[in-house]
Design an enzyme around this catalytic site. Structure first.
Site, PDB file in Angstrom:
ATOM      1  N   ARG A 101       9.886 -24.444  74.409  1.00  0.00           N
ATOM      2  CA  ARG A 101       8.878 -25.507  74.434  1.00  0.00           C
ATOM      3  C   ARG A 101       8.559 -25.922  73.006  1.00  0.00           C
ATOM      4  O   ARG A 101       8.536 -25.074  72.108  1.00  0.00           O
ATOM      5  CB  ARG A 101       7.586 -24.999  75.065  1.00  0.00           C
ATOM      6  CG  ARG A 101       7.772 -24.435  76.433  1.00  0.00           C
ATOM      7  CD  ARG A 101       7.453 -25.466  77.477  1.00  0.00           C
ATOM      8  NE  ARG A 101       7.705 -24.935  78.792  1.00  0.00           N
ATOM      9  CZ  ARG A 101       7.672 -25.668  79.893  1.00  0.00           C
ATOM     10  NH1 ARG A 101       7.428 -26.964  79.811  1.00  0.00           N
ATOM     11  NH2 ARG A 101       7.902 -25.129  81.056  1.00  0.00           N
TER      12      ARG A 101
ATOM     13  N   ASN B  21      10.347 -19.997  63.191  1.00  0.00           N
ATOM     14  CA  ASN B  21      11.360 -20.227  64.227  1.00  0.00           C
ATOM     15  C   ASN B  21      12.740 -19.983  63.630  1.00  0.00           C
ATOM     16  O   ASN B  21      12.931 -20.080  62.416  1.00  0.00           O
ATOM     17  CB  ASN B  21      11.266 -21.682  64.716  1.00  0.00           C
ATOM     18  CG  ASN B  21      12.270 -21.985  65.815  1.00  0.00           C
ATOM     19  OD1 ASN B  21      12.438 -21.190  66.752  1.00  0.00           O
ATOM     20  ND2 ASN B  21      12.948 -23.112  65.720  1.00  0.00           N
TER      21      ASN B  21
ATOM     22  N   HIS C 226      16.675 -21.361  64.006  1.00  0.00           N
ATOM     23  CA  HIS C 226      17.469 -22.469  64.558  1.00  0.00           C
ATOM     24  C   HIS C 226      18.939 -22.213  64.217  1.00  0.00           C
ATOM     25  O   HIS C 226      19.260 -21.906  63.062  1.00  0.00           O
ATOM     26  CB  HIS C 226      16.994 -23.788  63.944  1.00  0.00           C
ATOM     27  CG  HIS C 226      17.649 -24.993  64.545  1.00  0.00           C
ATOM     28  ND1 HIS C 226      17.315 -25.474  65.786  1.00  0.00           N
ATOM     29  CD2 HIS C 226      18.646 -25.787  64.092  1.00  0.00           C
ATOM     30  CE1 HIS C 226      18.070 -26.531  66.065  1.00  0.00           C
ATOM     31  NE2 HIS C 226      18.887 -26.741  65.049  1.00  0.00           N
TER      32      HIS C 226
ATOM     33  N   GLY D  61      16.368 -13.299  75.323  1.00  0.00           N
ATOM     34  CA  GLY D  61      15.611 -12.428  74.427  1.00  0.00           C
ATOM     35  C   GLY D  61      16.430 -11.530  73.517  1.00  0.00           C
ATOM     36  O   GLY D  61      15.932 -10.491  73.072  1.00  0.00           O
ATOM     37  N   SER D  62      17.664 -11.948  73.178  1.00  0.00           N
ATOM     38  CA  SER D  62      18.458 -11.046  72.319  1.00  0.00           C
ATOM     39  C   SER D  62      17.869 -10.954  70.908  1.00  0.00           C
ATOM     40  O   SER D  62      17.949  -9.894  70.274  1.00  0.00           O
ATOM     41  CB  SER D  62      19.931 -11.468  72.282  1.00  0.00           C
ATOM     42  OG  SER D  62      20.106 -12.643  71.543  1.00  0.00           O
TER      43      SER D  62
HETATM   44  C1  GRF Z   1      19.138 -18.463  69.622  1.00  0.00           C
HETATM   45  O1  GRF Z   1      20.416 -18.992  69.401  1.00  0.00           O
HETATM   46  C2  GRF Z   1      18.139 -19.104  68.692  1.00  0.00           C
HETATM   47  O2  GRF Z   1      18.690 -19.505  67.472  1.00  0.00           O
HETATM   48  C3  GRF Z   1      17.717 -20.329  69.459  1.00  0.00           C
HETATM   49  O3  GRF Z   1      17.686 -19.920  70.802  1.00  0.00           O
HETATM   50  C4  GRF Z   1      18.593 -18.838  70.990  1.00  0.00           C
HETATM   51  C5  GRF Z   1      17.801 -17.724  71.610  1.00  0.00           C
HETATM   52  O4  GRF Z   1      18.593 -16.646  72.004  1.00  0.00           O
HETATM   53  N1  GRF Z   1      16.452 -20.814  68.965  1.00  0.00           N
HETATM   54  P1  GRF Z   1      17.917 -15.292  72.495  1.00  0.00           P
HETATM   55  O5  GRF Z   1      16.998 -15.651  73.673  1.00  0.00           O
HETATM   56  O6  GRF Z   1      17.158 -14.712  71.358  1.00  0.00           O
HETATM   57  O7  GRF Z   1      19.051 -14.427  72.950  1.00  0.00           O
END
Ligand code: GRF
Length: 206
Positions: free
Chosen positions: A93, A110, A112, A14-15
């Site tokens: 998911r 989203n 990515h 969840g960063s």
């Molecule tokens: C991030 O690198 C994001 O780009 C990808 O999943 C990761 C999630 O990291 N979709 P966090 O849980 O937000 O720390």
């Protein structure tokens, strides 16, 4: 204009969710997060939500006979929280439900960790970029459609990874930019809207 009402979907640490919460606190982002929806009852993102008194809804896929039924539950929750914008932040998911897509078309976004379409569909795009020997990678924020990682692109940020010596270093460097970018893109939804023309998302300020 009223502050937009956001639902965040996250599965893990969840960063990005935390960075968005900080963006709201620092007034970089005009939005209110109404709910965190997760498929993982152990997601660390839940701690960040609790610390801010944000509702948490767990949609445990094991409780649903079909994937589409879980997505329908998510749609019902989004409706109940009167969601304007759905933000996927490390949600692991793939969304498939027709009802969900019909109701929230071009309102689900989203992030990515690559410059799409490079490493489209990869669950480890940073490692893929490192192993490919890329000198530049980055991040893409895009609308979610039924084509995984293939929806219209909202924002991209290139990151120089030519000096990185490990996939972890690449991930950290891109993640810093993810944290800077997502809160600003979410803010753009409170100040304008995106028109979709074919593959292109065109921003129009209010
Ligand atoms: C991030 O690198 C994001 O780009 C990808 O999943 C990761 C999630 O990291 N979709 P966090 O849980 O937000 O720390």
């Amino acid at each position: 204009m009223a502050t937009i009402s956001v639902a965040v979907l996250a599965s893990g640490r969840g960063s990005n969710f935390k960075a968005i919460l900080d963006g709201i606190k620092n007034k970089d982002t005009d939005a209110g997060i109404e709910v965190l929806i997760t498929d993982n009852p152990h997601a660390y993102a839940i701690e960040y939500a609790k610390a801010e008194d944000i509702s948490v809804e767990i949609v445990d896929f094991k409780e649903f006979a079909r994937r589409e039924d879980a997505d329908l539950r998510i749609k019902e929750l989004l409706d109940a929280y009167e969601t304007d914008l759905v933000v996927l932040a490390g949600y692991m998911r793939i969304l498939r439900g027709k009802e969900l897509f019909d109701a929230y078309r071009y309102r689900i976004i989203n992030i990515h960790p690559s410059l799409l379409p490079a490493f489209k569909g990869s669950t480890n795009a940073q490692k893929d970029a490192f192993e490919y020997g890329c000198k530049v990678s980055g991040l893409t924020i895009h609308f979610v459609t039924d084509d995984v990682d293939g929806g219209p692109i909202i924002y991209q940020q290139a990151v120089d990874i030519s000096e990185c010596r490990s996939a972890e270093e690449v991930s950290e460097k891109i993640l810093r930019e993810e944290h800077n970018s997502y809160k600003r893109v979410i803010d753009s939804f409170s100040k304008g809207r995106y028109l979709i023309e074919g593959r292109k998302a065109i921003y129009v300020k209010d």
